[in-house]
Design an enzyme around this catalytic site. Structure first.
Site, PDB file in Angstrom:
ATOM      1  N   ASN A 130     -55.199  19.680 -45.178  1.00  0.00           N
ATOM      2  CA  ASN A 130     -54.744  20.770 -44.681  1.00  0.00           C
ATOM      3  C   ASN A 130     -55.659  21.959 -44.672  1.00  0.00           C
ATOM      4  O   ASN A 130     -55.896  22.626 -45.848  1.00  0.00           O
ATOM      5  CB  ASN A 130     -53.199  20.904 -44.982  1.00  0.00           C
ATOM      6  CG  ASN A 130     -52.638  21.803 -43.788  1.00  0.00           C
ATOM      7  OD1 ASN A 130     -53.412  22.718 -43.188  1.00  0.00           O
ATOM      8  ND2 ASN A 130     -51.593  21.738 -44.056  1.00  0.00           N
ATOM      9  N   ASP A 174     -54.773  19.362 -32.530  1.00  0.00           N
ATOM     10  CA  ASP A 174     -53.792  17.895 -31.954  1.00  0.00           C
ATOM     11  C   ASP A 174     -52.609  17.975 -30.864  1.00  0.00           C
ATOM     12  O   ASP A 174     -52.533  19.213 -31.118  1.00  0.00           O
ATOM     13  CB  ASP A 174     -52.953  17.517 -32.837  1.00  0.00           C
ATOM     14  CG  ASP A 174     -53.739  15.560 -33.731  1.00  0.00           C
ATOM     15  OD1 ASP A 174     -54.655  15.687 -33.715  1.00  0.00           O
ATOM     16  OD2 ASP A 174     -54.091  16.381 -35.092  1.00  0.00           O
ATOM     17  N   LYS A 191     -45.269  15.755 -26.757  1.00  0.00           N
ATOM     18  CA  LYS A 191     -43.925  15.817 -26.183  1.00  0.00           C
ATOM     19  C   LYS A 191     -43.290  17.080 -26.457  1.00  0.00           C
ATOM     20  O   LYS A 191     -43.425  18.031 -27.528  1.00  0.00           O
ATOM     21  CB  LYS A 191     -42.980  14.828 -27.295  1.00  0.00           C
ATOM     22  CG  LYS A 191     -43.391  13.936 -26.884  1.00  0.00           C
ATOM     23  CD  LYS A 191     -42.700  12.589 -27.704  1.00  0.00           C
ATOM     24  CE  LYS A 191     -42.875  11.262 -27.095  1.00  0.00           C
ATOM     25  NZ  LYS A 191     -42.725  10.146 -28.883  1.00  0.00           N
ATOM     26  N   ASP A 227     -58.155  19.750 -24.260  1.00  0.00           N
ATOM     27  CA  ASP A 227     -57.673  19.125 -22.368  1.00  0.00           C
ATOM     28  C   ASP A 227     -56.344  18.731 -22.124  1.00  0.00           C
ATOM     29  O   ASP A 227     -56.779  18.984 -20.552  1.00  0.00           O
ATOM     30  CB  ASP A 227     -58.761  18.037 -23.040  1.00  0.00           C
ATOM     31  CG  ASP A 227     -57.863  16.888 -23.716  1.00  0.00           C
ATOM     32  OD1 ASP A 227     -57.794  17.191 -25.005  1.00  0.00           O
ATOM     33  OD2 ASP A 227     -57.041  16.104 -23.414  1.00  0.00           O
TER      34      ASP A 227
HETATM   35  C1  LIG Z   1     -57.274  15.074 -31.926  1.00  0.00           C
HETATM   36  S1  LIG Z   1     -57.681  15.289 -32.996  1.00  0.00           S
HETATM   37  C2  LIG Z   1     -60.063  16.112 -32.602  1.00  0.00           C
HETATM   38  C3  LIG Z   1     -60.442  15.643 -33.853  1.00  0.00           C
HETATM   39  C4  LIG Z   1     -62.692  16.156 -33.656  1.00  0.00           C
HETATM   40  N1  LIG Z   1     -62.826  17.730 -33.652  1.00  0.00           N
HETATM   41  C5  LIG Z   1     -62.742  15.977 -32.392  1.00  0.00           C
HETATM   42  O1  LIG Z   1     -63.320  16.992 -31.268  1.00  0.00           O
HETATM   43  O2  LIG Z   1     -62.988  14.373 -31.943  1.00  0.00           O
HETATM   44  C6  LIG Z   1     -57.657  16.833 -33.722  1.00  0.00           C
HETATM   45  C7  LIG Z   1     -57.936  16.260 -35.765  1.00  0.00           C
HETATM   46  O3  LIG Z   1     -57.514  18.075 -36.227  1.00  0.00           O
HETATM   47  C8  LIG Z   1     -56.937  17.276 -37.869  1.00  0.00           C
HETATM   48  N2  LIG Z   1     -56.056  17.924 -37.989  1.00  0.00           N
HETATM   49  C9  LIG Z   1     -54.914  18.791 -37.288  1.00  0.00           C
HETATM   50  N3  LIG Z   1     -53.754  19.000 -38.733  1.00  0.00           N
HETATM   51  C10 LIG Z   1     -54.866  19.393 -38.955  1.00  0.00           C
HETATM   52  C11 LIG Z   1     -54.274  20.274 -40.473  1.00  0.00           C
HETATM   53  N4  LIG Z   1     -53.659  21.543 -40.300  1.00  0.00           N
HETATM   54  N5  LIG Z   1     -55.182  20.526 -41.214  1.00  0.00           N
HETATM   55  C12 LIG Z   1     -56.993  20.390 -40.568  1.00  0.00           C
HETATM   56  N6  LIG Z   1     -56.868  19.131 -40.105  1.00  0.00           N
HETATM   57  C13 LIG Z   1     -56.420  18.451 -38.848  1.00  0.00           C
HETATM   58  C14 LIG Z   1     -56.247  15.525 -36.917  1.00  0.00           C
HETATM   59  O4  LIG Z   1     -55.966  14.713 -38.991  1.00  0.00           O
HETATM   60  C15 LIG Z   1     -57.401  14.829 -36.528  1.00  0.00           C
HETATM   61  O5  LIG Z   1     -58.577  14.949 -36.964  1.00  0.00           O
END
Ligand SMILES: C[S@@+](CC[C@H](N)C(=O)[O-])C[C@H]1O[C@@H](n2cnc3c(N)ncnc32)[C@H](O)[C@@H]1O
Length: 217
Positions: free
Chosen positions: A98, A121, A125, A157
């Site tokens: 994290n 992410d 929902k 997006d």
């Molecule tokens: C939708 S993916 C996008 C990945 C990449 N940046 C891309 O554009 O393809 C979001 C990523 O953020 C990571 N993530 C979400 N919350 C996080 C946090 N608090 N700390 C680190 N990574 C996080 C997730 O594990 C995931 O791999």
């Protein structure tokens, strides 16, 4: 002084095919590139949610004198990134976890020249929206760690998340200026930035990602 944000993290940490032995192997590989102590005097760039590492690689090449911190809890993404390392890449450091683990353990101060958040992410929902990384508090927390005139770059997006991000930027307008706030300027495709996995996914689904650039006041 340590600041403890105690934020939970949601979503997958490893791919579905990742067995325990393989996982241990991956962890030991990732250990070699683990983030080291951050110094305020260094040029540090933080890639939050680095996924498969496309943005970190791009940043490493674009800013060879900076320390790029690839931060994600998704171990398969880091492995993919490591596979692309070659002798020329020595400025990427990995945090498998994290982003708040990093922030929690930093002494108060301005460490980052820029922070990149590519396709956080979306948690579309209603009941999951509180899991979103970017919310009203996020900007005030992260702002303390960004150098004056430093940047935050955000790509997203999902219209509904975009609206939330814009609303949070507005509430934090005393901290950041939104550099490309006219609609004609926030088309992701107009920028020379990486086509990440989630950028491609968005385009394939007919969505038009936007890209926001903020400057710390
Ligand atoms: C939708 S993916 C996008 C990945 C990449 N940046 C891309 O554009 O393809 C979001 C990523 O953020 C990571 N993530 C979400 N919350 C996080 C946090 N608090 N700390 C680190 N990574 C996080 C997730 O594990 C995931 O791999």
């Amino acid at each position: 002084m340590n600041i403890n944000f105690k934020n939970r993290i949601y979503g997958r940490t490893k791919g579905r095919n990742c067995n325990r032995n393989k996982n241990n192997e991956l962890i030991s590989k990732i250990e070699q590139y683990k983030i080291t102590a951050l110094n305020k005097s260094d040029k540090n760039i933080l890639d939050i949610g680095s996924g498969y590492g496309e943005t970190s690689l791009f940043l490493s090449k674009t800013y060879p004198n900076s320390k790029i911190i690839a931060c994600d809890k998704y171990i398969d993404g880091h492995l993919n990134l490591i596979k692309k390392f070659n002798n020329k890449i020595n400025n990427i450091f990995i945090h498998n976890g994290n982003v708040y683990d990093i922030l929690d353990n930093l002494k108060k101060g301005k460490y980052f020249d820029s922070i990149w958040i590519m396709f956080p992410d979306p948690w579309p929902k209603n009941k999951h929206k509180k899991r979103r990384l970017i919310n009203d508090n996020f900007f005030s927390i992260i702002s303390d760690f960004i150098k004056d005139n430093g940047n935050i770059f955000i790509a997203s997006d999902l219209l509904n998340y975009n609206a939330q991000i814009i609303s949070s930027i507005y509430k934090n307008r005393h901290l950041f200026t939104w550099e490309n706030q006219f609609k004609i300027y926030y088309n992701y495709k107009d920028y020379l930035i990486p086509e990440t996995k989630y950028f491609k996914k968005a385009v394939k689904s007919g969505r038009n990602p936007f890209f926001i650039t903020l400057k710390k006041i």
